[in-house]
Design a protein around this motif. Sequence first.
Motif, PDB file in Angstrom:
ATOM      1  N   PRO A 138      -0.262  10.005   0.564  1.00  0.00           N
ATOM      2  CA  PRO A 138       1.063   9.431   0.844  1.00  0.00           C
ATOM      3  C   PRO A 138       1.427   9.418   2.330  1.00  0.00           C
ATOM      4  CG  PRO A 138       1.172  11.023  -0.954  1.00  0.00           C
ATOM      5  CD  PRO A 138      -0.178  11.163  -0.334  1.00  0.00           C
ATOM      6  N   GLY A 169      -2.012  15.338  -6.699  1.00  0.00           N
ATOM      7  CA  GLY A 169      -0.688  14.719  -6.568  1.00  0.00           C
ATOM      8  C   GLY A 169      -0.131  14.159  -7.876  1.00  0.00           C
ATOM      9  N   LEU A 210       0.260   3.976  -2.841  1.00  0.00           N
ATOM     10  CA  LEU A 210      -0.577   5.162  -2.593  1.00  0.00           C
ATOM     11  C   LEU A 210      -0.107   6.456  -3.253  1.00  0.00           C
ATOM     12  CD1 LEU A 210      -1.944   4.725   1.017  1.00  0.00           C
ATOM     13  CD2 LEU A 210      -3.170   4.626  -1.146  1.00  0.00           C
ATOM     14  N   PRO A 211       1.184   6.790  -3.206  1.00  0.00           N
ATOM     15  CA  PRO A 211       1.570   8.060  -3.837  1.00  0.00           C
ATOM     16  C   PRO A 211       1.269   8.093  -5.339  1.00  0.00           C
ATOM     17  CG  PRO A 211       3.318   7.245  -2.422  1.00  0.00           C
ATOM     18  CD  PRO A 211       2.307   6.144  -2.541  1.00  0.00           C
ATOM     19  N   PRO A 264       1.072  12.272 -15.532  1.00  0.00           N
ATOM     20  CA  PRO A 264       1.465  11.691 -14.240  1.00  0.00           C
ATOM     21  C   PRO A 264       2.881  12.085 -13.828  1.00  0.00           C
ATOM     22  CG  PRO A 264       0.396  10.041 -15.584  1.00  0.00           C
ATOM     23  CD  PRO A 264       0.567  11.252 -16.456  1.00  0.00           C
ATOM     24  N   VAL A 303      -7.382   9.190  -5.157  1.00  0.00           N
ATOM     25  CA  VAL A 303      -8.620   8.594  -4.675  1.00  0.00           C
ATOM     26  C   VAL A 303      -9.648   9.677  -4.401  1.00  0.00           C
ATOM     27  CG1 VAL A 303      -9.670   7.368  -2.731  1.00  0.00           C
ATOM     28  CG2 VAL A 303      -7.510   6.552  -3.681  1.00  0.00           C
ATOM     29  N   ARG A 346       0.814  -1.222   0.000  1.00  0.00           N
ATOM     30  CA  ARG A 346       0.000   0.000   0.000  1.00  0.00           C
ATOM     31  C   ARG A 346       0.846   1.269   0.000  1.00  0.00           C
ATOM     32  NH1 ARG A 346      -4.624   2.343   3.440  1.00  0.00           N
ATOM     33  NH2 ARG A 346      -5.912   3.088   1.718  1.00  0.00           N
ATOM     34  N   ARG A 347       1.880   1.282   0.846  1.00  0.00           N
ATOM     35  CA  ARG A 347       2.706   2.488   0.973  1.00  0.00           C
ATOM     36  C   ARG A 347       3.409   2.838  -0.342  1.00  0.00           C
ATOM     37  NH1 ARG A 347       0.393   4.411   4.334  1.00  0.00           N
ATOM     38  NH2 ARG A 347       0.939   6.159   3.023  1.00  0.00           N
ATOM     39  N   PRO A 376      -1.340  11.739 -10.055  1.00  0.00           N
ATOM     40  CA  PRO A 376      -1.273  10.276 -10.001  1.00  0.00           C
ATOM     41  C   PRO A 376      -1.252   9.638 -11.382  1.00  0.00           C
ATOM     42  CG  PRO A 376      -3.508  11.006  -9.638  1.00  0.00           C
ATOM     43  CD  PRO A 376      -2.675  12.251  -9.739  1.00  0.00           C
ATOM     44  N   GLU A 377      -0.893   8.352 -11.386  1.00  0.00           N
ATOM     45  CA  GLU A 377      -0.930   7.584 -12.632  1.00  0.00           C
ATOM     46  C   GLU A 377      -2.314   7.010 -12.880  1.00  0.00           C
ATOM     47  OE1 GLU A 377       2.458   4.709 -12.856  1.00  0.00           O
ATOM     48  OE2 GLU A 377       3.170   5.919 -11.179  1.00  0.00           O
ATOM     49  N   PRO A 393       3.896  11.252 -10.160  1.00  0.00           N
ATOM     50  CA  PRO A 393       3.504  10.977  -8.776  1.00  0.00           C
ATOM     51  C   PRO A 393       4.678  10.918  -7.809  1.00  0.00           C
ATOM     52  CG  PRO A 393       3.500   8.953 -10.034  1.00  0.00           C
ATOM     53  CD  PRO A 393       3.914  10.036 -10.980  1.00  0.00           C
TER      54      PRO A 393
END
Lengths: 274, 264
Positions: free
Chosen positions: B116, A136, A65-66, B15, A70, A61-62, A138-139, B17
């Motif tokens: 994060p 952030g 998450l970055p 992206p 969500v 998860r860690r 995200p992908e 990130p």
Amino acid sequence: MTYGTKTAVDGLSLTVETGSITAVLGPNGAGKTTTLETCEGYRRPQSGRVRVLGLDPVAQRRELLPRVGVMLQGQGAWSGVRAMEMLRHIARLHANPLDVDELAERVGLGECGRTPYRRLSGGQQQRLGLAMAIVGRPEIVFVDEPTAGMDPAARRTTWELLRELRSSGVTVVLTTHYLEEAEQLADQVHIIDHGRLIASGSPEELTRGTSATIRLVVDKELPAGAEAALRASVSSWSEQYDIGVRSMSFGSRTLEDVFLELTGRDIEHDRHDA
Amino acid sequence: MTDTTRDAVRLDLAPHPGGAPFARQVLAQASMEARLMLRNGEQLLLAVVVPVLILVGGVTAGEHLSLKLSDPRPLVDIFTPGVIALAVMSTSFTSLAIATGFERRYGVIKRLGASPLPKSGLLLGKILALLCVQLVQIILIGGVGQLLGWTPKAGVLGAVLAVALGTAAFAALGLLVAGTLRAEATLAAANLIYLLLMAGGAVVLPISAYGSFGHVARWLPSGALGEAMRSAFLDGSVAWRDLGVLTVWAVLGTSLTARTFKWE
């Protein structure tokens, strides 16, 4: 996924293409949110395997998450926090965030930046939620009912933004029970009901079907008995030529027709319970 | 904003990130939580107004009524460390419990769980925010104490240890309440426990003022914190026994919280 004795999602198998928009479509209680939360690592599946960007959403998860954005269904902010303050906070947790002022303007938060979260309208809270999901860079973004409670103009703006994300190479997975949203936006639609996948395909594929379709467009509302008479004629016609009639629908054929055939339920009927 | 200006904004959504460095995330979380705490009227009442009123009221009323404690030293020297202990308790226990209870209710912890920021960072941020707020409280209460004639001994080590271990013990207990009860029940329980400890927990008044109950009160986290703070500022000493009691509460609270806390 089971809760107690109730099975929310069962034997669901679906794959998402990078840089596409995928819609998980289904009525309330179909297991959409459970499916999404399993991908986000909030829930551990009792059986089966989930991989997001090649990672296990629970065990890794860690790491995951970055790279993931969500948007939850409702809430997720302190009641006294100002809209921009919240967005700026989420941005600070990321290494290369978007410019928060530009993003706020883009999603239409410009005027309520100093408003405490509890005084934002439902639509404004949704817009803030979406902004928090993408700030952030995200992908992949998971958005749960992104336009619930939005007025039509805000909904169009949100759709544009989701399309822009796709063209920038971001993978978008959204849940919706708005048929129009899935039809307008998605490259792939997965219809789920009672936690099971019941149909998959592009909106075109789903509405086209694989077998021959006969469309009959009539110029007035059907008088009493006309529908029954047509059904009887079709029935004798199908016997005569040995053709099985898979479905017959009255009205215009849309994704909604497909949904009704498959589930026997009216999806729009559930809309206001969200 | 009109639609035309909105269209003019072209964001680079490609992206890119990554989480910010851990320390920066913790600092962001701490400053956010400290700001929210200091902005909230009810929390500020609990954090500053109530302790200052107790200090001023206690000292002036005590002098008028010629209140005699078994300790012959000036009332303000006895009350001020006790009120500082009360302030630490109100922030670390009551404010933290209530804030965390509502964070669970409003899905804040769930939302941050998808960011994060790891849970350890969230916890560190909370502790740092508590320490910041407590620093503000100590400065204000100490300032009011000085105006009333407070002359503290420089028991810096004892005071720092008392704040640190008091924060650890009460924060663990506050999270224990917030992590198991619903938000409204947390609100009620955290306030009730605070009032009971303030009245009967030997935090503001020394244990010697409680007669035989004082022997019980000194094993309570409130009594231990109060005594440790008084030792530091009255005698300039380190109250190892009381700090030991706080450590036990901190360990006990942490292990119970770790076992029972639900993030959602």
